[in-house]
Design an enzyme around this catalytic site. Sequence first.
Site, PDB file in Angstrom:
ATOM      1  N   VAL A 142     -33.853 117.645   0.412  1.00 29.25           N
ATOM      2  CA  VAL A 142     -34.281 118.945   0.949  1.00 29.25           C
ATOM      3  C   VAL A 142     -34.766 119.856  -0.165  1.00 29.25           C
ATOM      4  O   VAL A 142     -35.642 120.688   0.043  1.00 29.25           O
ATOM      5  CB  VAL A 142     -33.120 119.617   1.708  1.00 29.25           C
ATOM      6  CG1 VAL A 142     -33.551 120.949   2.283  1.00 29.25           C
ATOM      7  CG2 VAL A 142     -32.620 118.705   2.801  1.00 29.25           C
ATOM      8  N   GLU A 143     -34.210 119.710  -1.354  1.00 29.07           N
ATOM      9  CA  GLU A 143     -34.538 120.638  -2.427  1.00 29.07           C
ATOM     10  C   GLU A 143     -35.773 120.180  -3.217  1.00 29.07           C
ATOM     11  O   GLU A 143     -36.876 120.502  -2.859  1.00 29.07           O
ATOM     12  CB  GLU A 143     -33.295 120.865  -3.306  1.00 29.07           C
ATOM     13  CG  GLU A 143     -32.176 121.513  -2.476  1.00 29.07           C
ATOM     14  CD  GLU A 143     -30.844 121.668  -3.188  1.00 29.07           C
ATOM     15  OE1 GLU A 143     -30.803 121.519  -4.423  1.00 29.07           O
ATOM     16  OE2 GLU A 143     -29.843 121.927  -2.501  1.00 29.07           O
TER      17      GLU A 143
END
Lengths: 437, 279
Positions: A142-143
């Site tokens: 996600v990052e």
Amino acid sequence: MRTPWGVALSLAVLLWVHESHAAPEAQRSAPPPSPLPPGVSAVLWKLSVPESAAPTPERVALGEKLYNEKRLSLDDSVSCATCHDPAKGFTDHLPVSAGVKGQFGMRNSPTVLNALFNASQFWDGRAASLEDQAKLPILNPVEMAMPSPEAVVAKLKGIPEYVTAFQQVFKRDITYDDLAAAIAAFERTQFSGSARFDRFIHGETKALNESERRGWALFNGKARCNSCHAGNAVSPLFSDQKFHNIGVSAHKQDFPQLAREGLKIVRLGDEKQIDELALQTRFSELGRFLVTKQENDVGAFKTPTLRNVGITGPYMHDGTLATMWDVIDHYNKGGVANPFLDGGMQRLGLTEPEIDDLVAFLFTLTDERFTRLNGQELAKQRARKNKRPERDTAVAMGKKGNLGDLAPNPDLAVKNPADIGAYGTETLPKPASTKQP
Amino acid sequence: MNFRMKLWVGTGALLSFAGGVALATGPAERPKAASLKTEPLPRHQVPVSKDGNLVVGMCDGQTSLEVKGVKEGESLTREQAQRVSDELMAAWHQKNPDATWDPPPATRVVAQAQKPPQKQPQPNPPMGTNQPSTGIGVREGGVTAESGGREVRKEAGANIQDGHSYGAFTPRDEAVWAASTQQFVEEGHRVFHDAAAVGGTIAVSCDMCHPDASNTHPETYPKYQVQLGRVALLRDMINWCIENPVRGKPLADGDPRMRAMEAYIYAQRKGVKLEYGKK
């Protein structure tokens, strides 16, 4: 008299045994930089920075470059500084942080300021060191979403400036460990301890106004902040570095149900799967539990430092509390009940003027190099002072619910709890007056 | 005791007797609570010098010394104050030849025993233990309050931290506690050795009669203290010394300087058996 050789031999053996036991001594620490600001502790520095991780100027320079390097992410859009922006107090001022392709994670980005002194990193303490910490967001889907450490190294090797820079600093080819070491070295220079509060505690009585001084008394007294956010000159972070369930996300979760499901996964799944759960799913709300696998850690998150708290909102692990007023409201009503609520949580019975004083005090913990930002953030928060979803005065004052009785309200004019104890090496100044208006 | 002193002591005794009579025969409408009020502590009335010189009293409440060349209201230098203290102590020794007097303790102040360093300091959580858990050793019987999460972690060789808030203390915590206590004690050391910090007006500081806090005997308090005519806590005696030989204002119970000095005095007697009361 001649010493019998047997005695000499056993003596020699004894000496040798002693020597070999003395050899594996505790890790040596790096000497603290000098001079340290008044609110930074040399003791904590020595406990937190091993000699091998001393921030050398070359490592710091490379680390800063990497900290701002968007090419460490899959689509060259996100760097460390995206979520930990130095201009925003090393946070992003977002409830939860944004990663590549417009995705949002589950956690609020904590500040890098003074993170070097933390006993563990991440909201659930999953990483032991800044180096361990630096590696994970790059790989988090996600990052920054890089597929593997090898892919990161390969990508960096395609950038000639980094090949030479790593050669110069580490005298070898790029490795993922060295990348983390450089970023951590930069982060170890980001300490802060020149707040208005530090001037106050070192004898400048007028550094805090009346309201702020009352707030400091409440902090140590009726509001009971110091049960978890304790601070002194040796440990000036205002954090116990422990993990507590204060019921922040009990609003939206059925904790027993979530814990039951989480337990099944803990017993059957592997670490990688559990880490993914921690970061991307609703199981994230289990917090420390996913690290220790212990039931009493369900929903527990790390006590954050209160240094620079004014400029590092929104608050809590999920960023759901927008202002310091919301945070105090949350504590004032004793948190949100759930089976795993920390035993130290209870309603506080703070009145509105007391909440104002407490908030005023908390904004004095911001480093003076951020004074302008601190003022802006305070104004912003004050503007929405009357929009407070966490406020429940009836519960806080004990007129509703069954949350136990409180100790008598201390008369600050008679005894100010903040006067007790030596915060620093200097004698605590006595506030001019602590009378309530 | 010369005539002048006798006169002063006599007058003082007379005055306090008269005061006592006045109190006992006071107006009837005096509220009852007044009888619970603590009487003021007796003062050491030092004789007045004929030449207006400074007269310094000793902590026995009796002995005093006139300092030639220094007028009342003036302050001594630290060297002068030390010389006065030494002379007063010598006078006391002469009066009390059989009194036991401890030698000063080792000057090193150790607030909290240092533990021997651990062989392999384990960070918490441990670094780099991201091995997959085996899942072996988990109890059967479904999800219970203690369903085996700890065993899973132990199998993986993790450093188990018990409890999330209290009772889960790391070597880092202990180091912070030890350093915090040490700092508190050092602050007490500073106040104890500094006449100005303790609020003294004639440059006499605590260490001048009690080098390195010797003969403070904190482990014997509470005890009947003759100078005070009552049972005293350590802080009462500290305050009496501040008021009389040191010529300062008594400190409040919660005063950080009082608290730090108590910490220092106790730290100097670390390991001595607690034996309250006076033999």
